[in-house]
Structure formats: C-alpha cells, structure tokens
Design an enzyme around this catalytic site. Structure first.
Site, short mmCIF file in Angstrom:
data_model
loop_
_atom_site.label_atom_id
_atom_site.label_comp_id
_atom_site.label_asym_id
_atom_site.label_seq_id
_atom_site.Cartn_x
_atom_site.Cartn_y
_atom_site.Cartn_z
N ALA A 153 -5.28 19.99 -63.47
CA ALA A 153 -5.73 21.39 -63.58
C ALA A 153 -4.64 22.35 -63.10
CB ALA A 153 -7.04 21.59 -62.83
N SER A 154 -5.03 23.40 -62.44
CA SER A 154 -4.08 24.49 -62.14
C SER A 154 -3.03 24.13 -61.11
CB SER A 154 -4.86 25.71 -61.66
OG SER A 154 -5.85 26.03 -62.60
N THR A 155 -3.19 22.96 -60.45
CA THR A 155 -2.19 22.60 -59.44
C THR A 155 -0.81 22.43 -60.07
OG1 THR A 155 -2.81 20.29 -59.70
CG2 THR A 155 -3.78 21.48 -57.84
N LYS A 172 0.43 24.39 -62.35
CA LYS A 172 0.95 25.66 -62.86
C LYS A 172 2.31 26.03 -62.28
CE LYS A 172 -3.33 27.62 -64.59
NZ LYS A 172 -4.56 28.36 -64.23
#
Lengths: 673, 371
Positions: A329-331, A333
């Site tokens: 997920a957003s980790t 980014k």
C-alpha cells in the site's frame, strides 16, 4: 573264526614291509603337520594384520558422545536458548537380580505409575542385552533426590541426565530461534547425503526452523567418542580411551529481547508483524509475528492434538508474518516518488490536481483516492504527507511499470533479503515479464495505476520493507538484514583452562543505489519527516510528543476489491476482508539508528496511521527510552543461565534495565503455556 | 627273536616292570600339562574347571596304567566276541539310545550312560589287526575286502547316529591297519579312485543338509558370519590375531571376552594359538610329532604282526585326531566334532585315547609272549 592254517611266515620280509609302510606313513604325517603349520603361518603371520584388526573390531566399540549444543543469547547476553538437564530413571535388567521386585520397589518409592511399569516390561522384551531401559523419562527434582538417597538399595538402577533444549521466553522467540526436535527419517537421510551422519551418531535433536535450523552446523559441535572393550554379549568391560566432544558455538543474536517483548505487547490481540532494524548495520533488533506459539512444545515431541490445534487455527500462528508478503500500500510511495524524481518525471515542485479520483484518458473507470472529495492541488511532499493516491496514479502512469519495477527491484522488493533464516519468502514485484511468466497475460495500464499505490500483485514482507527503508535512509547503501551478531567458541588451553573466542560476524553489503542527484534522497526523507511531524499529516497523531525526531509513512492495504461507486466501510465488512494497516518509520531523522516496519492484518477502523503507527512508536519509545536507562544500568552477569549445565565461562555481558521484568514475564509466559 | 627278548628282560628297568614307556609318557604328560593351563584360560579362569579336568586326567592316566599291564597278544582271544558285542551295542544305540546334542550316541546302562562308539575306537583296530595278522603279509585282496566290510559296519552305524567325527576316526583306524599290512599300491589307487567317485553320491544323496552346510561354510565362512560361519570365523580371528608370539596366557581377547565358541573343548587350539602364537603352535606340533614318532617306533619294534599293526593303527589314529582338529579349527577342514587329543577338556574321549596309549605301552613292554 579265522581259518587255522599252517603258514610259514617270513618274519623278516614282513618286518621289512611293515617298516617301509611305517616310514611312508611317517613321511605322510610330517607332510600333513607341515601343511597345518603353513596354514597357521598364513593366519598368524601373513594375514596377521587383518585378523588383528578383526579381533579389535570384535572387542572394541566406539560409543558416540553427543556434543553440547551451543547456547543462544540476545545482543545483551540474555539467554534465549538453553540446554536443561532432564533426568530419566533407567534400569539394565541384566544387572538386576529380581527385575519384577525391583521395578515394583522403585516404582513405589518414586510413585511411578502402573502404566510406565507396563511400558517398561514391554520395552524389556525387545531390547538388546545390557542396554538400559527407561522406567521414567522425566523425573522431577524431588524424585531425583529421593532416589539418590535410596540408590544403594537398587543395583542396576540409575538416574541418567540428558540435556534438552529449552527456550525460556517461549513463544516470544519461536519465529526467530525456531526450535530443535527429534531427528526424523528425512533429517537422517539428509545428514547421510551431506556426509554428516557420523557427527550426529549420538545426537537426539536437530534444528528444524529459524536460527536453530540456519546455524545448525555452528550450534551442533563435534561428536566425541568413548572407546570401550566389550564381550561377545555387548557388555562393557572397561573404557580404553575417551575423546571428549567439542561443544557447538554459542550464538549472540542482534535481537534485543526487551524490544521483542514490547513488540509482542504492542501486537497483542492483533495479527501482524514487526521488524525493527539498525540501518547502520542491518542488525535485526526485533522481529515478532503475532500470534506465535511455544517452540518448547516441539522439543519434547508435540502431541497430535496440540499440533492440529496450531495447524487449524485460523490465526495461522505457525506462519512468521515478518517474512510473509503483504500488499505494501502507501508505504511504498516514498520509493515511487524517488523513482519519479530520478527519472525526471516530477520535481519537488510538480503540482497535481486531485479531485478525489483519477481516470485514464478516454476510459470511464474511476481510480479513487482514499479521501472521497480529494486533496486539491498537491506537490510531492503533500502527496506523501497525506498519502494522496491521485498524485501517485499519475506518477505511475507516466513512469510505466518497467521503470517502476526496475527501481523497486534495486530496493530489494521481489527478492530475498538474505536474512539468516530459511523461512523467508521473496514477495512479488510485478512486471510485464513477471505477469507473462505467471499468468501468461499482457500487462494492463490500469494495473500500473494500482502498483502506483502499492496494490495490484505487489506484495512485500515486513522485513523487505525494513530493508528498503534502510536503503532509503542510508542514501542508497544496502545492508543485509541479519540476526547473528557473533559466535563464541570455548577452547581449552594446555592447562585445561577454558577460554572464550568471540568472533563478530562480518556481513557484506549489496551494491548501492546511485542516483543522479543526491538531493532526491533528502527530498523524499524530508517528506517522510513531515508525515510524522506536521500537524494533520497521516503519521502525526501516532508520533505526537516523542522525545526523538522520527519520520515515517503509513499505508492501508485493501484486501478485498471494492466495486466502482462502492464505499468501503470497515464495520460492515467481514473481518478477514478488512484493510491491513502498514507503517514504516525511522529515527532519529538525522543519522537514523532504527527503522521499523509494521504490518497489522484486518484492522477494524482507520488506516495505517492510526493502527500501525502507534505500534511502531511503542518500539521506538522503548528503543530510545532504553538508552536513557542504559546509561545508569547495573551490570548483570549470567543472570539467566544459572542452571545451564554446559560449563560455559562467559565474560559477563553487560545487560541493561529491568531484568526482573523480563524474568517475570518469561515466567508468566511459561505459566500461560 | 627269543634271544633278544631274553636280553631285554635281563636289563629290565623299573619303568619296564611297571609296563610304562617313558618317552611316550613324557610326551603325553607334556601335552596334558599344557592342556590344564589352556583349559584354565579357556574356561574363564575358573579353578573349578581345572579341578574337574585334572580329575579326568588322573582317571585317564590310571586307565592307561591298567591297560598297560595286560599282555597285548591276549587281546586276540577277545577280538571277535567283543567286536560282535560292540556292533550289537551300536545297533542298540540307534534303536534305544539317549539323544544328546541332536545325535544318538549314548546308551543308558542303569548307573551310567556310555558311548559304545568310544569303545569301538579301540575294538576296530584290534579286530582288523587280528584278522589280517592271521595270514601272511602282504595282505591279500580277498582279506582286504573282508577287512573293509568289517570296518564299514561300525563306521556306518556310527555315522548314522550321526557322529561324523567318531566314524571318521574309526574308519581311519581300520584303513591304517590295511595300509600298514601292505595292501598293494594298485589296490590303494583303485580304492582312492572309488572313494573320489563316491564323493558326489555322498554329497547328493547321503549327507544331511547340516553336514553339507558345514562343508559349504568351510569354503565361504563369511556367507553367514553370525550363523554357520560364526565358529570358524571367530576361530580364525583368534588364531590369526595371535601372531608370532601370541597375546600371552590369559590375555587372548577372543577367548577371554567369549567371542570364541566351544573354547575349552573342540576349539581349544584357537585359544592356545591366540595366546601363544606361532611359536607356541610350532612347539605343540613338535610334541605331537614326537609322540607319533615314538608310537611308530614302538610299532616298528613290536615283535608280532598283530602288535605291529595295532600299535601303528593306534598311533596314526592319534595323528588323525590332531590333524582333523587343527585342520577344522584353522579352516582347512569342515567342522566335525573331534577334540584336540590330550589337551581339550572332555572325559570319554580322553579315557579312550589313554586306553589306546596303554595298549601302546603294553606292546612296548610285554615282549616275552610270542607265538
């Protein structure tokens, strides 16, 4: 009766004939005796060595003596894997006059059950002569004492002490240490194949999992031998020679058991994993997967009931989640942002309009942001601080899957980190080639968008995340995560005094990531700092008021796909389809000393920031708090290995803080088990 | 002849009055003494075993002395009836005999059990020697055939028990008489040929499986190292590991640690070889050779065909004991139950042997009775 005839006997002729015949037979006798002598000469002189050897192999037996397995300590010298003596009551029936009466008397004295007595007599029927048989395999201290006092009454009955592995922290360390268990047929075959079978002749257990498995050869040691003379029935007559075994090396791990305990506490009631690493070295400080299980169960041979309970539990306690793939997920980014900067797709000033969704040109499908009404105009920093999806949809689209996967592979995604555990999985870093190989299908642009927010096929292990973050905070320097810090070998000098030889393990580094511009690193790291430090950013609440300067990034991974126009509501979604919460963090912001990666499965409410963030913080609080107390701590030596049988002459490791707490909670764990 | 006898009578020594042949006695006592020491070692150093062995030695010596007093030519009177009684007893053994160790050898005569086959070891040579000495030497073919039949009867009866070792000893005792009596070389060649031809028949039809196995084991003992090959393998290991000088008395590991079976009886030679080495073996064989040579000397100097043949047969049978026992223990011959004479622990056979030596002494010392 023979006929009586008058015969004229020629006595001289007869005597001569007889003398001739006698002489011939004498010659024959001498020839045959010489034949015997030649044959015996062959046996005793020509083949002497052969028969000498066979005579010795008849009477001399080598009894293998198992080496003591190396002990395992945490980085501060707290004992994590011990060898504890267990006492068995054994009888050599041939040495006992009245076996039935003796068994009965001993059983009465030590209150040994009828069951064990029946088992004993059964075993007696099928064993070899002069081999001892167990009447009781695990005597209590009380029983041992009671028998010792009365031993003189029972010839042929004795107490035998054997060392068994014991993990004082139980389930706290199982996923790291693994466990040892009885050598089974498969292990035996493997040892045979590797030519190690001789060294294991007296060994009962072998490392099956974790550190115990990975460092089996280091921990095991070298077998010793007792050379004895036996008679034709196998009874030992006397000892001729003794070669002592060389104990296995002790291991000191990089783990900090206190940090590990905090990790357990932080994850209690949750399914998930924490990995904490020192980015300067790659040392794993804590690695805990919840729920866990007690490795001690396996040492003694786990019961079918207990094992099937572990196997069937829907919480999957047997799996080490630190090494299992989750959608990042957003980790991820920050890593994608770095790729955009490096590939000149974006600059720190690039602004993107986020209306709450993103659409591929000419297609109706809406790729949603987590914030239904959007973030408005966002820059790179804003996009990381608030985890804006639309920014990264656009970035991913412009980068394309190939550039993404190439860079991400350089960070170690989709590959083994190289940690010293065999149970590691490599996760998935999707690419065109990967999809072709796996599904034999072309890559769709829509999938690139999902990859842009760490979804789609992409899975990473918490350990991979920690490793990638390490690379990020090191400005491209890549460390191999590891659990083994040093080994200790005990050797004896000429005077027989034991000395410890401590060897630190040196780990190689992987090829570093070189960027065209060094400032890209700082841009991304700064954004992660903001994520935690700026009011309103996704990590702010979790790290509010820390004494140290942290940075981080949250993530909420969608586990079930959500249909177009459908709203995700955790409470109405069945438990196993709820989002996973992720968080990565490091501190201090300048010169980081610790990186933490957290994954928590199926959280009830909120995302990574509110669920996984606080967990990461607890680890850091402990880590930095620890150092404060450490300065004034008292030195504790060998606190935990008081009853270790192996006489190990340890130089006292200085050990910090609340050891009482550790012992108490270790005890509590035992009680719980 | 009479003249010489008188001369000898004049110079009769004390030993001759006692009817003892001193050189023979020295050889026998040397072997017996050795036997006592080896039995002590082989029997696990139990003094009790030495006592009971010593008792038998004394009994055997007394038997020898008594037999030595009987004038040898007087045996002839008894030869035929005793031989017939012996045959009947052998038949009786087969019909009502006591079974021991898988074979019928014993007959129960109320107060004790005894083995008729042991007595036949003495009766057969007497019988054949008597029969052949009836006519002139060299022996004629017809007599040879009858003598053969006389030998064959007890041999087969004993082989049927089955006791291969004893039947072998008895057959050879008879055949030696025929050979010494001057059976023609042509005849010997024909007989050897016949026996060789008979071997395959013996192998295929007459030998029992366990007997065949013993022969097979001889050629390949390693085939069944823990079963049929065990005795011979352990025995060869014991002998071989003794080396030149041996491991020393009481220090043979094969025997002291009980790897060697039957170590105080049939396999005592292996114990001796292990503890005394090739040096000891050479001396032992030399003593045996000395005893045999003295026996043959007595035979050559006996004054009657009957005593010549009898003395020769007894001596050579003694040699067969030695050869068969050492041959089997050292792996040259199949395992048949023959003890090492005068050394092995064991009663009956030693008494029979010593009775034989008594006869030899009688032949050596009773010289006035002539025909």
């Amino acid at each position: 009766m023979a006929p009586r005839r008058v015969v004229i006997r020629n006595h001289t002729a007869e005597a001569n004939l007889f003398a001739r015949r006698t002489f011939i037979t004498l010659c024959g006798v001498i020839v045959l005796l010489l034949l015997l002598l030649v044959n015996i000469y062959n046996l005793q002189v020509s083949s002497y060595e052969k028969y000498q050897t066979r005579s010795n192999s008849n009477r001399i037996k080598l009894l293998p003596v198992a080496p003591n397995r190396g002990l395992i300590y945490d980085r501060n010298g707290v004992l994590l894997a011990d060898n504890k003596p267990i006492y068995s009551l054994e009888i050599i029936p041939e040495d006992v006059e009245d076996i039935k009466a003796t068994v009965k008397a001993v059983s009465e004295l030590l209150s040994i059950s009828e069951d064990r007595q029946t088992k004993f007599f059964k075993a007696m029927k099928r064993k070899r002569r002069f081999k001892p048989i167990d009447l009781h395999s695990r005597l209590s201290d009380q029983q041992v004492a009671l028998f010792s006092v009365n031993q003189h009454k029972f010839t042929g009955v004795f107490v035998n002490a054997r060392l068994k592995r014991y993990y004082p922290f139980g389930d706290l360390t199982t996923h790291n240490l693994g466990y040892v268990a009885r050598i089974n047929r498969k292990d035996a075959n493997k040892l045979e194949l590797e030519g190690k079978a001789d060294n294991y002749a007296a060994t009962y257990a072998i490392g099956k999992l974790g550190i115990e498995r990975y460092y089996e050869d280091v921990l095991h040691g070298t077998i010793g031998h007792q050379e004895v003379e036996i008679n034709n029935q196998g009874r030992v007559i006397r000892t001729l020679d003794y070669t002592p075994p060389q104990a296995g090396k002790d291991l000191t791990l990089t783990l900090d058991i206190e940090l590990q305990m905090i990790a357990k506490r932080a994850l209690s009631g949750k399914r998930g994993a924490i990995v904490a690493m020192d980015p300067r070295s790659g040392e794993v400080l804590a690695m805990y997967s919840n729920p866990s299980y007690d490795g001690n169960l396996f040492v003694h041979g786990i019961s079918t009931k207990n094992y099937s309970k572990l196997l069937k539990s829907k919480d999957l306690p047997l799996i080490n989640r630190s090494l299992q793939g989750y959608p990042p997920a957003s980790t991820v980014k920050p890593f994608l942002a770095l790729t955009g900067l490096e590939e000149n797709i974006i600059t720190p000033e690039t602004r993107v309009w986020d209306p709450g969704f993103f659409q591929l040109p000419g297609l109706p499908n809406k790729y949603r942001d987590w914030k239904p009404w959007g973030h408005g105009w966002v820059t790179l920093t804003d996009a990381i601080e608030h985890s804006c999806n639309v920014y990264f949809y656009k970035l991913a689209l412009e980068l394309g899957i190939t550039k993404i996967s190439t860079m991400m592979e350089r960070f170690g995604f989709g590959d083994y980190t190289g940690i010293d555990l065999h149970e590691e999985s490599d996760g998935i870093m999707p690419s065109i080639a990967w999809k072709r190989a796996r599904y034999n299908k072309p890559w769709y642009t829509g999938e690139t968008l999902s990859v842009g927010i760490g979804q789609s096929y992409w899975t990473v292990t918490p350990l991979q995340l920690a490793q990638a973050l390490t690379t990020l905070v090191n400005h491209g320097e890549r460390k191999i995560p590891h659990l083994l810090k040093s080994t200790t070998e005990i050797t004896k000098d000429e005077q027989g005094i034991a000395h410890d030889i401590n060897t630190d393990v040196i780990y190689e580094e992987k090829a570093p990531i070189e960027l065209s511009q060094k400032k890209h690193w700082d841009t991304v790291l700064k954004a992660m700092h903001n994520t935690v430090q700026k009011f309103g950013a996704t990590g702010y609440n979790a790290f509010k008021g820390t004494t140290y300067d942290a940075a981080g990034k949250s993530g909420s991974a969608q586990v079930a796909s959500i249909k177009q126009d459908e709203e995700y509501d955790a409470e109405s979604t069945s438990e196993n389809k709820r989002d996973n919460a992720m968080f990565i963090a490091f501190a201090p912001y300048k010169n980081p000393e610790i990186v933490v990666a957290v994954a928590i499965e199926n959280v009830a409410k909120g995302g990574g920031g509110s669920n996984a963030g606080p967990v990461a913080r607890q680890i850091m609080d402990q880590y930095f708090g620890n150092r404060v107390i450490n300065a004034q701590s008292t030195t504790l030596q060998k606190a935990n290995n008081k009853n270790a049988v192996a006489s190990i002459n340890h130089t006292g490791h200085s050990h910090s803080v609340s050891l009482m707490t550790i012992e108490q909670s270790a005890q509590r764990q035992q009680e719980n088990n | 002849m009479r003249h010489t006898g008188q001369e000898q009578q004049k110079s009769k020594s004390l030993w001759q009055k006692l009817h003892i042949d001193l050189p023979l006695l020295i050889g026998i006592l040397a072997l017996m003494t050795l036997g006592v020491f080896v039995v002590y070692s082989a029997g696990g150093q139990e003094i009790g075993m030495v006592y009971s062995h010593g008792k038998r030695v004394v009994v055997a010596l007394i038997v020898m002395m008594i037999v030595a007093q009987i004038p040898p030519l007087s045996y002839r009177k008894w030869a035929v009836p005793v031989f017939i009684i012996g045959l009947l007893l052998l038949v009786a053994v087969l019909l009502f005999g006591h079974v021991g160790k898988g074979a019928q050898r014993w007959i129960d005569v109320g107060f004790t059990k005894f083995q008729p086959s042991e007595i036949m070891k003495l009766i057969v040579p007497i019988m054949i020697a008597w029969y052949i000495s009836q006519s002139n030497l060299p022996v004629k073919l017809s007599n040879v055939i009858i003598a053969f039949i006389l030998v064959l009867m007890p041999t087969l009866l004993i082989a049927k028990q089955p006791d291969l070792g004893t039947s072998l000893l008895i057959a050879s005792s008879g055949i030696f008489v025929i050979f010494l009596a001057g059976a023609s070389w042509k005849l010997i060649a024909v007989c050897t040929g016949l026996v060789s031809a008979f071997i395959p028949i013996l192998w295929m039809y007459l030998m029992k499986p366990y007997q065949k196995q013993r022969v097979e084991t001889l050629f390949n003992p390693e085939q069944d190292p823990l079963g049929s090959g065990y005795h011979i393998i352990q025995s060869k290991i014991a002998i071989g590991s003794g080396g030149l000088e041996g491991k020393g008395w009481l220090h043979g590991t094969q025997s002291q640690l009980e790897f060697l079976p039957e170590r105080h009886t049939d396999f005592i030679f292996a114990v001796f070889s292990e503890e005394f080495g090739l040096f000891g073996v050479t001396i032992l064989l030399a003593v045996y050779l000395a005893v045999i040579m003295r026996g043959l000397w007595i035979a050559a100097h006996a004054q009657h065909a009957f005593t010549k043949l009898l003395a020769g047969s007894i001596t050579l049978t003694f040699f067969v004991y030695v050869f068969v026992n050492i041959g089997m223990v050292s792996g040259l011959l199949p395992v048949v139950g023959v003890p090492l004479p005068l050394v092995s622990y064991g009663g009956t056979s030693m008494v029979t042997l010593m009775a034989g030596f008594g006869m030899l002494m009688a032949i050596s010392t009773h010289r006035r009775f002539h025909v």
